[in-house]
Enzyme design. Structure first.
Site, PDB file in Angstrom:
ATOM      1  N   GLU A 250      25.732   0.976  55.456  1.00 57.01           N
ATOM      2  CA  GLU A 250      26.756  -0.052  55.641  1.00 57.01           C
ATOM      3  C   GLU A 250      27.832   0.200  56.700  1.00 57.01           C
ATOM      4  O   GLU A 250      29.025   0.275  56.376  1.00 57.01           O
ATOM      5  CB  GLU A 250      27.421  -0.362  54.288  1.00 57.01           C
ATOM      6  CG  GLU A 250      26.421  -0.946  53.314  1.00 57.01           C
ATOM      7  CD  GLU A 250      27.045  -1.508  52.039  1.00 57.01           C
ATOM      8  OE1 GLU A 250      28.235  -1.272  51.774  1.00 57.01           O
ATOM      9  OE2 GLU A 250      26.308  -2.200  51.306  1.00 57.01           O
ATOM     10  N   GLU A 362      19.685  -2.507  49.486  1.00 56.10           N
ATOM     11  CA  GLU A 362      20.655  -2.702  48.400  1.00 56.10           C
ATOM     12  C   GLU A 362      20.721  -4.178  48.056  1.00 56.10           C
ATOM     13  O   GLU A 362      20.932  -5.022  48.933  1.00 56.10           O
ATOM     14  CB  GLU A 362      22.082  -2.252  48.792  1.00 56.10           C
ATOM     15  CG  GLU A 362      22.346  -0.786  48.586  1.00 56.10           C
ATOM     16  CD  GLU A 362      23.824  -0.429  48.753  1.00 56.10           C
ATOM     17  OE1 GLU A 362      24.695  -1.268  48.446  1.00 56.10           O
ATOM     18  OE2 GLU A 362      24.092   0.692  49.200  1.00 56.10           O
TER      19      GLU A 362
END
Ligand code: NAG
Ligand code: NAG
Ligand code: NAG
Length: 436
Positions: A250, A362
């Site tokens: 991320e 995710e």
């Protein structure tokens, strides 16, 4: 808990005026009182006892109707054409990248994040090695090894993502020199993953493109320091074909996406040069690796330039995340979207047009009816587009308490493991049957 009012709104949402369920909407399941027929071009398909949905396609008579509904002689099957269709007519336009090939339909991977070695890593890249909490009983954590064995044997999962902080791997020393004491602990989890019988284990450096607030290549660590880290990790796992290298969890608020792509390139080159020549490497874009803005925010074009040392892009796969709550934060128990129109459909089209693939490492939601609906729809869509999507990995089990809002941690009683309702309904491959 979802309110009765919200439930009825969700139920009505999928209905069109003629009371047929729309594409991807629910069309059946225990307790379902809404429409049970699907709009034209879609077919009501059973996902599990609690959930059926309208999936693009036409009804294929693969199963006979229940005997009690058969009132007359079985109709003769429609004759199948014996000659090939004429090829003299105008060719159908084949320019669209929106349609998956007939071979699509089964994903390569479905898995769960086994978190713990990333604990203490904040989204500004600050972490301390001592905050990591190994999800292994020998280090006073949850039984990550038992969880993985259960997930494989009872649910059919075949991949785990194993987040770890950069600071843990180097014991808080910036650079690429691995601390062997710490690495031994992380490697115990990696080996447990490999030994569980999976197809792949993802090594995920969980640092948000940063080290202690500094962005890699843009004021923080140098590309050389980042490449040194990946060279060291890849040296450890160069000979293991089950390892997938997750370059970075991320990245967000990275000012220059093209400069970031150079940092990613440095990591890829280091991994390949360390001898890990053929394993899959996951390339992360900006905005929390958002699947929805991967193309629009420029990540797709920038990362599409990253290559292997030989100039090829073989086994370089884009890493994308997506949650289903209203703010896409993955912090709310209720889901509001299946992400198909906003994220997965346009991303699939871009990937197909550009000959690339992505892995959704995710995703997840609360153990709620809304998430059970939308996550099943999302997973189904990903499988329909399995030529461009490798699979999904749920967030998260490992050291998360089962009461954590997005908890996927199974609980153990004697030798029996029990899954959370969302894992059971929408993530477990044995339920969805979406794995190749
Ligand atoms: C490695 O990390 C441990 C803490 O886990 C520390 O005690 C040890 O000094 C470190 N080793 C080196 C060579 O820095
Ligand atoms: C990041 O993604 C979210 C949705 O996933 C979107 O609302 C937001 O505008 C994006 N930000 C940027 C800078 O692209
Ligand atoms: C992507 O998002 C960043 C903020 O994170 C923004 O500054 C930039 O302008 C966006 N780029 C594009 C191409 O949309």
């Amino acid at each position: 808990m979802i309110s009765a009012v919200a439930l009825s709104v969700l139920g009505l949402y999928g209905l069109s005026v003629n009371a047929q369920a729309t594409e991807w909407a629910q069309c059946g399941g225990i307790g379902w009182t809404g429409a049970t027929t699907c709009v034209s071009g879609t077919v009501c398909s059973k996902i599990n006892d609690y959930y059926s949905q309208c999936i693009p396609g036409t009804a294929a008579p693969t199963t006979a109707p229940p005997a009690s509904t058969v009132t007359g002689p079985t109709p003769a099957p429609t004759a199948t054409p014996t000659s090939a269709p004429s090829t003299t007519g105008p060719a159908t336009p084949s320019s669209s990248c929106a349609t998956p090939p007939a071979s699509a339909g089964k994903l390569r991977f479905a898995g769960v994040n086994i978190a713990g070695f990333d604990f203490g890593c904040n989204s500004d890249g600050s972490c301390t090695a001592s905050a990591a909490w190994p999800p292994l009983t020998e280090y006073y954590g949850h039984d990550g090894e038992g969880q993985m064995n259960h997930f494989v044997q009872n649910d059919g999962f075949n991949v785990f993502r194993l987040p770890v902080g950069w600071q843990f791997l180097t014991n808080d020393v910036l650079g690429g020199v691995i601390n062997e004491t710490n690495f031994q602990k992380y490697d115990a989890l990696v080996q447990a993953c490999i030994n569980s019988g999976v197809a792949a284990c993802i090594v995920d450096v969980h640092n948000y493109a940063r080290w202690d607030k500094g962005i890699i290549g843009q004021g923080g660590p140098t590309d050389d320091q980042f490449a040194a880290l990946w060279g060291s990790i890849a040296t450890k796992y160069a000979s293991n074909s089950k390892i997938i290298f997750g370059v970075m969890n991320e990245p967000h608020d990275v000012p220059d996406i093209n400069r970031w792509a150079q940092s990613v390139q440095a990591a890829v080159t280091a991994i390949r040069n360390a001898g890990a020549t053929s394993q899959t490497i996951l390339l992360p874009g900006n905005n929390w690796t958002s699947a929805a803005t991967f193309v629009s925010n420029g990540s797709a074009d920038a990362l599409n330039k990253v290559t292997n040392p030989d100039g090829s892009k073989t086994n370089l796969v884009f890493d994308v995340h997506k949650y289903l709550d209203f703010d896409n934060s993955g912090t709310n128990a209720e889901c509001v979207t299946n992400n198909i129109d906003d994220a997965w459909a346009p991303l699939a089209e871009w990937l197909r047009c550009n000959g690339r693939q992505a892995f959704n490492t995710e995703t997840g939601g609360g153990n709620t009816a809304s998430c059970q609906q939308f996550l099943c729809e999302q997973a189904q869509f990903q499988a329909q587009n399995s030529d461009v999507f490798l699979g999904y990995v749920g967030w998260a089990a490992g050291n998360f308490d089962p009461s954590y809002v997005l908890g996927e941690t199974p609980t153990q009683s004697g030798s029996v493991w029990s899954d959370t309702s969302l894992v059971k309904a929408c993530l477990a491959p044995n339920t969805l049957r979406l794995l190749a």
